[in-house]
Design a protein around this motif. Sequence first.
Motif, PDB file in Angstrom:
ATOM      1  N   LEU A  41       0.817  -1.214   0.000  1.00  0.00           N
ATOM      2  CA  LEU A  41       0.000   0.000   0.000  1.00  0.00           C
ATOM      3  C   LEU A  41       0.852   1.266   0.000  1.00  0.00           C
ATOM      4  O   LEU A  41       0.516   2.246  -0.692  1.00  0.00           O
ATOM      5  N   LEU A  42       1.946   1.269   0.737  1.00  0.00           N
ATOM      6  CA  LEU A  42       2.841   2.428   0.730  1.00  0.00           C
ATOM      7  C   LEU A  42       3.451   2.656  -0.649  1.00  0.00           C
ATOM      8  O   LEU A  42       3.498   3.785  -1.157  1.00  0.00           O
ATOM      9  N   LEU A  43       3.908   1.585  -1.281  1.00  0.00           N
ATOM     10  CA  LEU A  43       4.504   1.710  -2.616  1.00  0.00           C
ATOM     11  C   LEU A  43       3.457   2.059  -3.660  1.00  0.00           C
ATOM     12  O   LEU A  43       3.727   2.846  -4.576  1.00  0.00           O
ATOM     13  N   ALA A  44       2.244   1.507  -3.529  1.00  0.00           N
ATOM     14  CA  ALA A  44       1.156   1.862  -4.449  1.00  0.00           C
ATOM     15  C   ALA A  44       0.830   3.341  -4.332  1.00  0.00           C
ATOM     16  O   ALA A  44       0.623   4.028  -5.342  1.00  0.00           O
ATOM     17  N   ASN A  45       0.801   3.850  -3.126  1.00  0.00           N
ATOM     18  CA  ASN A  45       0.550   5.280  -2.925  1.00  0.00           C
ATOM     19  C   ASN A  45       1.662   6.112  -3.558  1.00  0.00           C
ATOM     20  O   ASN A  45       1.405   7.152  -4.178  1.00  0.00           O
ATOM     21  N   HIS A  46       2.885   5.650  -3.427  1.00  0.00           N
ATOM     22  CA  HIS A  46       4.020   6.370  -4.015  1.00  0.00           C
ATOM     23  C   HIS A  46       3.926   6.384  -5.541  1.00  0.00           C
ATOM     24  O   HIS A  46       4.172   7.408  -6.168  1.00  0.00           O
ATOM     25  N   ILE A  47       3.554   5.268  -6.136  1.00  0.00           N
ATOM     26  CA  ILE A  47       3.412   5.187  -7.592  1.00  0.00           C
ATOM     27  C   ILE A  47       2.238   6.045  -8.048  1.00  0.00           C
ATOM     28  O   ILE A  47       2.368   6.866  -8.955  1.00  0.00           O
ATOM     29  N   GLY A  48       1.097   5.834  -7.436  1.00  0.00           N
ATOM     30  CA  GLY A  48      -0.059   6.688  -7.651  1.00  0.00           C
ATOM     31  C   GLY A  48      -0.832   6.503  -8.952  1.00  0.00           C
ATOM     32  O   GLY A  48      -2.005   6.813  -8.999  1.00  0.00           O
ATOM     33  N   ASP A  49      -0.228   6.018 -10.001  1.00  0.00           N
ATOM     34  CA  ASP A  49      -0.873   5.903 -11.311  1.00  0.00           C
ATOM     35  C   ASP A  49      -1.726   4.629 -11.353  1.00  0.00           C
ATOM     36  O   ASP A  49      -1.188   3.521 -11.313  1.00  0.00           O
ATOM     37  N   PRO A  50      -3.058   4.768 -11.452  1.00  0.00           N
ATOM     38  CA  PRO A  50      -3.921   3.591 -11.402  1.00  0.00           C
ATOM     39  C   PRO A  50      -3.658   2.581 -12.525  1.00  0.00           C
ATOM     40  O   PRO A  50      -3.766   1.375 -12.301  1.00  0.00           O
ATOM     41  N   GLU A  51      -3.308   3.049 -13.702  1.00  0.00           N
ATOM     42  CA  GLU A  51      -3.031   2.125 -14.806  1.00  0.00           C
ATOM     43  C   GLU A  51      -1.768   1.304 -14.532  1.00  0.00           C
ATOM     44  O   GLU A  51      -1.737   0.101 -14.787  1.00  0.00           O
ATOM     45  N   VAL A  52      -0.737   1.952 -14.023  1.00  0.00           N
ATOM     46  CA  VAL A  52       0.500   1.238 -13.679  1.00  0.00           C
ATOM     47  C   VAL A  52       0.221   0.238 -12.562  1.00  0.00           C
ATOM     48  O   VAL A  52       0.699  -0.896 -12.600  1.00  0.00           O
ATOM     49  N   LEU A  53      -0.584   0.630 -11.598  1.00  0.00           N
ATOM     50  CA  LEU A  53      -0.905  -0.271 -10.486  1.00  0.00           C
ATOM     51  C   LEU A  53      -1.713  -1.470 -10.966  1.00  0.00           C
ATOM     52  O   LEU A  53      -1.454  -2.606 -10.543  1.00  0.00           O
ATOM     53  N   ARG A  54      -2.667  -1.253 -11.872  1.00  0.00           N
ATOM     54  CA  ARG A  54      -3.429  -2.378 -12.429  1.00  0.00           C
ATOM     55  C   ARG A  54      -2.510  -3.321 -13.195  1.00  0.00           C
ATOM     56  O   ARG A  54      -2.639  -4.545 -13.105  1.00  0.00           O
ATOM     57  N   GLU A  55      -1.595  -2.754 -13.961  1.00  0.00           N
ATOM     58  CA  GLU A  55      -0.641  -3.567 -14.707  1.00  0.00           C
ATOM     59  C   GLU A  55       0.235  -4.387 -13.746  1.00  0.00           C
ATOM     60  O   GLU A  55       0.496  -5.571 -13.975  1.00  0.00           O
TER      61      GLU A  55
END
Length: 68
Positions: A41-55
């Motif tokens: 969750l911390l790294l997902a928040n840092h990335i922030g881009d929903p498309e990158v997270l879905r990928e």
Amino acid sequence: MNTLNTHSNLASPDDFYEDLIEAHRDLDTAQSHELNAALVLLLANHIGDPEVLREALQKARDIARTAS
């Protein structure tokens, strides 16, 4: 649009791996799972881009399914 970078991007992957293992030291299974979830969750928040997270989620799922 950003895409997931799957190429090695760590200056010292072995050092990170050691740090990750050390972070789990002396934790029970439930605490270890909590650490992993919090880290995701911390790294997902840092990335922030929903498309990158879905990928990333799909890629991780594919890896997990082929590892079994």
